[in-house]
Every structure is written in structure tokens, then in C-alpha cells.
Design an enzyme around this catalytic site. Structure first.
Site, PDB file in Angstrom:
ATOM      1  N   LEU A 152      11.456 -20.799  -3.561  1.00 58.64           N
ATOM      2  CA  LEU A 152       9.835 -19.586  -3.697  1.00 58.64           C
ATOM      3  C   LEU A 152       9.029 -19.934  -3.576  1.00 58.64           C
ATOM      4  O   LEU A 152       9.281 -19.483  -5.052  1.00 58.64           O
ATOM      5  CB  LEU A 152      10.597 -18.612  -3.354  1.00 58.64           C
ATOM      6  CG  LEU A 152       9.034 -17.093  -2.882  1.00 58.64           C
ATOM      7  CD1 LEU A 152       9.667 -17.628  -1.346  1.00 58.64           C
ATOM      8  CD2 LEU A 152      10.229 -15.913  -3.649  1.00 58.64           C
ATOM      9  N   HIS A 202       3.429   3.416  -8.898  1.00 57.98           N
ATOM     10  CA  HIS A 202       2.873   1.762 -10.026  1.00 57.98           C
ATOM     11  C   HIS A 202       4.248   0.461 -10.399  1.00 57.98           C
ATOM     12  O   HIS A 202       4.612   0.025  -9.764  1.00 57.98           O
ATOM     13  CB  HIS A 202       1.590   1.740 -10.143  1.00 57.98           C
ATOM     14  CG  HIS A 202       0.052   2.171  -9.789  1.00 57.98           C
ATOM     15  ND1 HIS A 202      -0.014   1.563  -8.365  1.00 57.98           N
ATOM     16  CD2 HIS A 202      -0.964   2.505  -9.963  1.00 57.98           C
ATOM     17  CE1 HIS A 202      -0.698   2.051  -8.067  1.00 57.98           C
ATOM     18  NE2 HIS A 202      -1.579   2.955  -8.698  1.00 57.98           N
ATOM     19  N   ASP A 214       0.565  -1.377  -0.434  1.00 57.69           N
ATOM     20  CA  ASP A 214      -0.255   0.420   0.152  1.00 57.69           C
ATOM     21  C   ASP A 214       1.065   1.348   0.317  1.00 57.69           C
ATOM     22  O   ASP A 214       2.056   0.948   0.434  1.00 57.69           O
ATOM     23  CB  ASP A 214      -0.960   0.166   1.303  1.00 57.69           C
ATOM     24  CG  ASP A 214      -1.891   0.990   1.499  1.00 57.69           C
ATOM     25  OD1 ASP A 214      -2.797   1.618  -0.135  1.00 57.69           O
ATOM     26  OD2 ASP A 214      -2.336   1.249   2.097  1.00 57.69           O
TER      27      ASP A 214
HETATM   28  C1  FPP Z   1      -1.846   0.162  -2.917  1.00 59.40           C
HETATM   29  O1  FPP Z   1      -1.258   1.567  -3.583  1.00 59.40           O
HETATM   30  C2  FPP Z   1      -1.619  -0.395  -4.450  1.00 59.40           C
HETATM   31  C3  FPP Z   1      -1.600  -0.868  -5.527  1.00 59.40           C
HETATM   32  C4  FPP Z   1      -3.320  -0.513  -5.489  1.00 59.40           C
HETATM   33  C5  FPP Z   1      -1.502  -1.991  -6.577  1.00 59.40           C
HETATM   34  C6  FPP Z   1      -0.477  -2.290  -6.163  1.00 59.40           C
HETATM   35  C7  FPP Z   1       0.784  -2.779  -7.518  1.00 59.40           C
HETATM   36  C8  FPP Z   1       1.983  -2.683  -7.331  1.00 59.40           C
HETATM   37  C9  FPP Z   1       3.270  -3.088  -6.570  1.00 59.40           C
HETATM   38  C10 FPP Z   1       2.725  -2.860  -8.581  1.00 59.40           C
HETATM   39  C11 FPP Z   1       2.576  -3.713  -9.481  1.00 59.40           C
HETATM   40  C12 FPP Z   1       2.717  -5.451  -9.641  1.00 59.40           C
HETATM   41  C13 FPP Z   1       3.745  -6.649  -9.685  1.00 59.40           C
HETATM   42  C14 FPP Z   1       2.979  -8.170  -8.930  1.00 59.40           C
HETATM   43  C15 FPP Z   1       4.064  -6.204 -10.798  1.00 59.40           C
HETATM   44  P1  FPP Z   1      -1.718   2.914  -3.476  1.00 59.40           P
HETATM   45  O2  FPP Z   1      -2.413   3.058  -4.852  1.00 59.40           O
HETATM   46  O3  FPP Z   1      -3.774   2.370  -3.094  1.00 59.40           O
HETATM   47  O4  FPP Z   1      -1.717   4.117  -2.794  1.00 59.40           O
HETATM   48  P2  FPP Z   1      -2.059   5.370  -1.883  1.00 59.40           P
HETATM   49  O5  FPP Z   1      -3.105   4.089  -1.105  1.00 59.40           O
HETATM   50  O6  FPP Z   1      -1.269   6.109  -1.527  1.00 59.40           O
HETATM   51  O7  FPP Z   1      -3.306   5.714  -3.049  1.00 59.40           O
END
Ligand code: FPP
Length: 262
Positions: free
Chosen positions: A151, A57, A40
């Protein structure tokens, strides 16, 4: 054998996660076998730098790389990353496009490294919702890494714990109605065997970054006895030291699985 590690019998033993025994600390038998991470804070990381969310992202995908390697180095056997929730479909279309494009690109660019490093990738969740191109990329990545034993990496996409439990319940109901399953014989193991994590150990440790303290529909059934560690770091900044910190915190915990430890 101490009272704390003595195997259980009867109902208490049946309710424990597979392979679990009540222990004084989480690390008596080594590091957590299975870690789940709610990644997050990508959006906040980007806006703190005046960048578009897509770049948050992208930086998050770099943290994914670092964390997979750190988990493998730490002797963790299973790592489940929450990459896209069932609810994330409700984000603006442009962000959904950016995220799904990034995941597809990641699958294609990382598959060689994952295979070489002995990392077996599996995707859990409703992969069909991403369309044929992504479904095909997922299947190719799973096949290319199927020999990995260092893993086990699960990436949860279009995943929601409630939907998963509901699908398992419907599957069981259909079998009972068809007369192929005896309702009286449906136990915890039977039910768990119908989830997307069938055959996998339950998570011992669930980490959430960014300071938020919620489960957000992640591994609801499987997290029954997990320890939770909430870390005040935005996901794109996550590295091996943060993972080591979370594991150290897990090791300080006393896991009792609802039992009294003398
Ligand atoms: C939360 O941050 C994160 C996500 C919704 C997506 C997670 C994706 C990745 C880490 C990148 C791609 C994944 C892979 C497996 C290659 P948020 O956007 O909700 O952040 P915020 O709460 O600060 O708005």
C-alpha cells in the site's frame, strides 16, 4: 470491447486521469485504486465525551491505524490521508502543538509496523513548516518504508490544494522565463508532474467523515474525476466496516469522465 470501455483518443483521452477509461461502474476493474480521506470530527468526538480535543486527535490516530490496515486488506493501492491543512496553523497554539506532537510520535512509533506490513509512507505538503525535528522524523520514516509495495500511504500535512497549484504554476513560469520550457508544450501531464503527487494516480474516491460535505482545499487538481462519499461518522469511530461501506457506494456509481455511455 463495449463503447463504455473503449480507449479514447484526442483531447478527451488527454484530459482523463492517468490509466482511466470510462466505465459503467467504479468497480469493474476492482476496488478504487486510490482513496483520499478527509478525516473530520475529532473535536466533536471529544466534546461529546467531555474530553479535551487532544484526546479526540489521539483517538483519531487509532482510527488512522485501523483504516490503513483495512485499505491494504481491501486491495486499495494508494491511500491519502488529510492530517493537517495549511489552514490548521490558525488553530490555537496549544492544539497545533498537540497535533504536531501526535503526528511526530505516530511517525516514530508506527514506522516499524508500516515497514513490516509493506506500507510505503510518503508525506506531501509543506513539511518544512514543522521544524527540523519533524522534518527529520518524516525523512527517516519515508526511508525506512521505501521498499513497501502493498500500500502506498500519503499523509498530507500543512497541505493545501491551492498553494500546491500555485507553486506548480510559479515553477513553470520560472522555467518558461529562463527559456528551459516551451509554454506551448505545457500540457496536463507536464503540470501534474509539478505537483506533490507527481507520478501518483489521481484519487478515484474521496471520503469525508463527520457529515460535512466540503473538499476544504484537499487534492483540488487531482480530484477532478473522483467520486465523493460523505459518511456520517466521526473520524475516531471510523473502522473497516465504514471503509467497506464507502467502497461499496463507490462501486454503485457510474463513472463517465464527462462522456456519454451508451
Ligand atoms: C479534523 O477534526 C481532524 C484534524 C484536523 C486532524 C486529523 C488528525 C488525526 C486523525 C490524528 C493524527 C494523524 C496522523 C496521521 C497520525 P477536527 O478537529 O476538525 O474535528 P471537529 O470538526 O469535530 O472540530
Amino acid at each position: 470491447m463495449s463503447a463504455a470501455t473503449k480507449p479514447l483518443d484526442g483531447a478527451a483521452a488527454r484530459d482523463l486521469p492517468q490509466g482511466a477509461a470510462p466505465a459503467r461502474t467504479g468497480c469493474e476493474g476492482g476496488p478504487p485504486r486510490h482513496i483520499g480521506i478527509i478525516m473530520d470530527g475529532n473535536g466533536r468526538w471529544a466534546s461529546a465525551r467531555g474530553l479535551p480535543r487532544a484526546l479526540g486527535h489521539k483517538a483519531g490516530a487509532e482510527a488512522v491505524r485501523r483504516t490503513i490496515e483495512a485499505a491494504a486488506q481491501s486491495g486499495v493501492s494508494w491511500l491519502t490521508l488529510f492530517a493537517f491543512s495549511s489552514e490548521n496553523w490558525q488553530r490555537p497554539a496549544e492544539e497545533v502543538r498537540d497535533l504536531t506532537g501526535l503526528m511526530r510520535m505516530y511517525l516514530r512509533s508506527e514506522v516499524g509496523t508500516l515497514a513490516r506490513e509493506g506500507i510505503r509512507l510518503r508525506v506531501i505538503g509543506e513539511r518544512e513548516r514543522f521544524g527540523a525535528e519533524t522534518v527529520q522524523a518524516i525523512a527517516a520514516a519515508e526511508a525506512a518504508t521505501a521498499h513497501g509495495t502493498r500500500l502506498n500511504l500519503n499523509v498530507a500535512v500543512s497541505y493545501g490544494g491551492r498553494a500546491e497549484i500555485l507553486a506548480a504554476a510559479k515553477d513553470i513560469a520560472r522555467r518558461v522565463a529562463a527559456g528551459t520550457l516551451d509554454a506551448e508544450k505545457v500540457d496536463m501531464a507536464e503540470f501534474a508532474g509539478r505537483l506533490s503527487t507527481a507520478g501518483m494516480p489521481d484519487p478515484d474516491l474521496i471520503i469525508r467523515t463527520s457529515g460535512e460535505q466540503r473538499l476544504s482545499n484537499f487534492l483540488l487538481w487531482q480530484a477532478a474525476y473522483a467520486e465523493f462519499v460523505f459518511q456520517d461518522v466521526l473520524w475516531p469511530d471510523y473502522d473497516a466496516a465504514h471503509l467497506a461501506e464507502a467502497i461499496a457506494e463507490f462501486c454503485r456509481r457510474e463513472r463517465r469522465y464527462g462522456l456519454r455511455v451508451a
